[in-house]
Design an enzyme around this catalytic site. Sequence first.
Site, PDB file in Angstrom:
ATOM      1  N   SER A 170     211.156  67.506  53.063  1.00 40.33           N
ATOM      2  CA  SER A 170     211.508  66.989  51.749  1.00 40.33           C
ATOM      3  C   SER A 170     212.840  67.563  51.261  1.00 40.33           C
ATOM      4  O   SER A 170     213.847  67.477  51.954  1.00 40.33           O
ATOM      5  CB  SER A 170     210.371  67.272  50.774  1.00 40.33           C
ATOM      6  OG  SER A 170     210.438  66.427  49.655  1.00 40.33           O
ATOM      7  N   ASP A 370     205.174  57.377  53.999  1.00 44.71           N
ATOM      8  CA  ASP A 370     205.808  58.058  52.868  1.00 44.71           C
ATOM      9  C   ASP A 370     206.779  57.116  52.171  1.00 44.71           C
ATOM     10  O   ASP A 370     207.561  56.416  52.827  1.00 44.71           O
ATOM     11  CB  ASP A 370     206.561  59.294  53.373  1.00 44.71           C
ATOM     12  CG  ASP A 370     207.297  60.033  52.266  1.00 44.71           C
ATOM     13  OD1 ASP A 370     206.788  60.045  51.130  1.00 44.71           O
ATOM     14  OD2 ASP A 370     208.367  60.603  52.547  1.00 44.71           O
ATOM     15  N   HIS A 432     204.041  61.895  53.789  1.00 43.46           N
ATOM     16  CA  HIS A 432     205.189  62.758  53.508  1.00 43.46           C
ATOM     17  C   HIS A 432     205.032  64.114  54.190  1.00 43.46           C
ATOM     18  O   HIS A 432     206.019  64.736  54.581  1.00 43.46           O
ATOM     19  CB  HIS A 432     205.286  62.939  51.986  1.00 43.46           C
ATOM     20  CG  HIS A 432     206.470  63.703  51.512  1.00 43.46           C
ATOM     21  ND1 HIS A 432     207.755  63.197  51.547  1.00 43.46           N
ATOM     22  CD2 HIS A 432     206.581  64.948  50.957  1.00 43.46           C
ATOM     23  CE1 HIS A 432     208.590  64.088  51.043  1.00 43.46           C
ATOM     24  NE2 HIS A 432     207.907  65.160  50.684  1.00 43.46           N
TER      25      HIS A 432
END
Length: 624
Positions: A170, A370, A432
């Site tokens: 991320s 995601d 994710h």
Amino acid sequence: MLGKALLLLLSSPICALAQSAADYYVKSIPGQPDGPLLKMHAGHIEVDAQTNGHLFFWHFQNRHIANRQRTIIWLNGGPGCSSMDGALMEIGPYRVKDDHTLVYNNGSWDEFANLLFIDQPVGTGFSYVNTNSFLHDLDHVSSHMVTFLDKWFAMFPEYESDDLYIAGESWAGQYIPHIARAIVARNKNIDSKQQPWVLKGLLIGNGWISPLDQYPATMQYAYAEGLVKEGSSTATSLDAMNDACAQKLADPGSQNMIRIGQCESVLDSLMRLTRTSEEECVNMYDIRLKDASCGRTWPPDLDPMTRYLQRTEVRSALNLDREQTNSWTECNDQVGFNLRLENPGVPAVHLLPDLIESGVKILLFSGDRDLICNHLGTEQLIHNMKWSGGTGFETKPGVWAPRRDWTFEGDAAGYYQQARNLTYVLFYNASHMVPYDWPRRTRDMVDRFINVDIANIGGTPADSRLDGEKLPQTSVGNTTSSTSESDQVDQEKLKDAEWKAYAKSGEAALIVVIIGVSVWGFFIWRARQRASRGSSPSKKGYRSVYPGGSNNTSSSDGAGLLSRFRNNTNNNASSDLEARDFDEAELDSLSPGLQNARERDHYVIGEEDEEDEDIGNGAKSSLH
């Protein structure tokens, strides 16, 4: 006077804060599963004395060493989200079953690499800093990390020569390249007394790397996955916002911006406008799910993990400063707010080409479910990036490296694409947080990226293939593909060798006894023969078998001779035939890894039969 000065020195803060590796040793951890405790260290290291800035780390020693030592640093994103997410929900050796129980993670990355989880920047997770001293730029973040590593390697010098990898997900897609650039610069500027760090590679999962490529991918992905119906009123509203974002991205000044407000609003509005009548919205981290928070309370492990880390006995076990760390929260909004208050630095995508060309390998991987950092944006940034004389995955002008279908133990797992020291892996049916969904598949990926060679360890390799072609062997921690199976075989071989050695020693001892009795009997017989001949008037006596012995003996010479024999035997007692005959080299020759089998076994975790399965049911807009 000297005594007073010494007393003042001993009572000074500098002396009081001096710590050793032993101060960070984790003796036990609450709720640990049955079996041997993994070797762990944890605690705080000061990175900024003026602001009271301290970073928290949790280190796990590898369970096996394959062909060389490796250390993987893991960072979560946010910005401001704790790397305990990675430690206890993704790649670490433990998962939190409930707030009082840990279970082994079947697929942890610690099998062949040391894992170092760091809560950073200061103020994140268990790390702390004065409340008015949160960081505002990535150069400062990177400087703190270099300071931390300098002190950490001084404390644990046995790891400083390891191959070093930095991994995360991320918003760590910004952290990691900036920190890597700082390490490369540090290596160029050190003096002769300092050791360069062997930075080998970077791994970024669902990373926020290139805003210019990834902001437009939000609506592209929403349409491709059917989250928004083209031509609908919702689509009309979102398209207008997306056009405003595109205009801002076209502004030359946006090329160096990490956060653009007009573009951030697109995702927020998408969540709001697609909310159902049941007040549920799509989980932005896993579009297979819906909940009232749009995924901000996801994954389900988050709640028990939070309660576990907030326990007093857990904080004590992790050597935390109780006065500074009273609690734990997953993400510190103040850290994120201050880093995004102004532009914190150049977007990380601009750093990747120089890093690759300096010899640092890079792996980008994405879960295809995601939304917030979706795979279309990652693929677009690779497509547009220029490095090492080519654009994107070109192998030569106009020719692109193929996408190779990846199967893992018979199931379609995703695909690989790679060229010129950059690798991209797409994971099917993954969120994710890819390691949360597929721990064993990500372990297979990372072991191949860091070039683990299990030839000297053994174990049944995982069946991992690209386009049907079986990949180099590595093992991935379950009952059918694990080094623990090899460890058990080694232990059986060791025990068998020991029994053979003991038997051999016993045979040698028996031979010694037989020889001793025979010699003793011989000398008794000779002594009696001499005694019986002692009455002859013409006797000349017997010459002694020992140098310097008398030529003429009386009837008592037999006992004296036997006594000298016994004395000579006692003098040679240190020459132990049994000890000589027990050759431990036989044990060493069984296999290159057998010598350390007992030590390795201390860190071998019992394997579980669970297969990877999609994690569902349950539901941040921070980038973890």
